[in-house]
Write an enzyme that holds these catalytic residues in place. Structure first.
Site, short mmCIF file in Angstrom:
data_model
loop_
_atom_site.label_atom_id
_atom_site.label_comp_id
_atom_site.label_asym_id
_atom_site.label_seq_id
_atom_site.Cartn_x
_atom_site.Cartn_y
_atom_site.Cartn_z
N ASP A 27 -10.61 0.34 -24.85
CA ASP A 27 -11.01 0.24 -23.46
C ASP A 27 -11.02 1.58 -22.75
O ASP A 27 -10.36 2.51 -23.13
CB ASP A 27 -10.04 -0.68 -22.70
CG ASP A 27 -10.23 -2.13 -23.09
OD1 ASP A 27 -11.25 -2.42 -23.72
OD2 ASP A 27 -9.35 -2.93 -22.76
N PRO A 31 0.81 -1.22 0.00
CA PRO A 31 0.00 0.00 0.00
C PRO A 31 0.85 1.27 0.00
O PRO A 31 0.34 2.36 -0.26
CB PRO A 31 -0.82 -0.09 1.29
CG PRO A 31 -0.43 -1.35 1.98
CD PRO A 31 0.57 -2.08 1.16
N GLU A 47 0.90 -6.21 7.29
CA GLU A 47 1.54 -5.70 8.51
C GLU A 47 2.96 -5.22 8.27
O GLU A 47 3.40 -4.26 8.89
CB GLU A 47 1.52 -6.76 9.60
CG GLU A 47 0.13 -7.00 10.14
CD GLU A 47 0.08 -8.19 11.06
OE1 GLU A 47 0.99 -8.34 11.87
OE2 GLU A 47 -0.87 -8.98 10.93
CL1 6GU Z 1 -0.33 -3.71 -3.18
N1 6GU Z 1 -1.09 -4.49 -0.77
C1 6GU Z 1 -1.90 -4.41 0.30
N2 6GU Z 1 -1.67 -5.21 1.33
N3 6GU Z 1 -2.92 -3.57 0.41
C2 6GU Z 1 -3.14 -2.79 -0.64
C3 6GU Z 1 -2.34 -2.80 -1.80
C4 6GU Z 1 -1.30 -3.67 -1.82
N4 6GU Z 1 -2.82 -1.89 -2.66
C5 6GU Z 1 -3.87 -1.34 -2.06
N5 6GU Z 1 -4.07 -1.86 -0.85
#
Ligand code: 6GU
Length: 250
Positions: free
Chosen positions: A168, A88, A115
């Site tokens: 698209d 994230p 985590e």
């Molecule tokens: Cl790449 N990993 C995780 N754990 N949560 C996310 C993500 C990735 N992208 C958005 N939320």
């Protein structure tokens, strides 16, 4: 294209890889996707892949060792391999990034758990970090599937004779126009008459107008970056006038 996916949960990918476009691309030999179980590279009888964080705190951290060894087991294509960590904290994955990645011969995707992952994975072996949006997933696996799907459908030959990916959403920066198929009337809802007219030019203009209307209504942020022709700009001006009129109620 070769795609190696490093994960603690390789079984999650099975049905995704068998289905539809991606499954066919694999059978045709256009993409070669391999799953590497990080756990197999863990040491000791319990094959431990995570540990408590230095400095204390809740949650566990993925150990660097198993990931490094899993990575080292993957053969690389010289200058062509890109190592991507799904997290994230990464840069936002979008269609231009999908195009950029589709031109590589070899991608390695590392699925982290939410985590955390020992920082030395990032600093020592990752070329790029990607996130698929501003929300929390428990692991990078779903994100890896999203990236694998979006990227492989851009590999030449994967879409075959189907509609080209240039039509698209997002390829020209606009949302798609509405689609209809039979029956002509479904539960009192009729297909727009123009689509039955056989007039290809009128249909083209209608579709472009609806595409611009949707983008204006739902994602005005996309219009700033979209590739717009002079015709598009005229249509947009009209749509903006229409919506201004309906707002003032005249
Ligand atoms: Cl790449 N990993 C995780 N754990 N949560 C996310 C993500 C990735 N992208 C958005 N939320």
């Amino acid at each position: 294209m070769r795609l190696d996916i490093l994960t603690l949960f390789p079984d999650l990918f099975a049905s995704f890889l068998e289905e539809s476009i991606l499954g066919r691309a694999i059978k045709k030999g256009l993409v070669d996707i391999r799953l590497i179980s990080i756990r197999e590279f863990a040491k000791g009888p319990h094959k431990v892949t995570d540990d408590r964080p230095f400095g204390g705190g809740d949650g566990m951290v993925m150990k660097a060792g198993p990931i490094y060894r899993a990575l080292e087991s993957v053969e690389r294509e010289r200058d062509q391999t890109l190592v991507i960590l799904l997290t994230p904290q990464g840069r936002g994955f979008d269609q231009p990034t999908a195009w950029e990645l589709s031109k590589r011969e070899h991608l390695i995707l590392i699925c982290g758990r939410y985590e955390g992952i020992d920082e030395r994975v990032r600093t020592g072996c990752v070329d790029m970090e990607l996130s698929i949006g501003d929300y929390v997933l428990s692991g990078g696996e779903l994100a890896a599937m999203v990236v694998a799907d979006a990227v492989t459908r851009l590999v030449p030959g994967v879409l075959g004779g189907e509609r080209s990916n240039l039509e698209d959403s997002f390829e020209d920066g606009l949302l798609e126009y509405p689609h209809y198929t039979r029956p002509r009337v479904f539960r009192d809802q009729e297909v727009p008459g123009i689509l039955l007219s056989g007039d290809h030019e009128k249909i083209r203009v209608w579709r472009r107008t609806e595409s611009l209307r949707r983008t204006l209504e739902r994602r005005p942020d996309l219009l700033r970056r979209a590739k717009l022709s002079e015709e598009d700009k005229r249509i947009l001006e009209r749509l903006e006038q229409e919506s201004a009129k309906s707002e003032t109620g005249s």
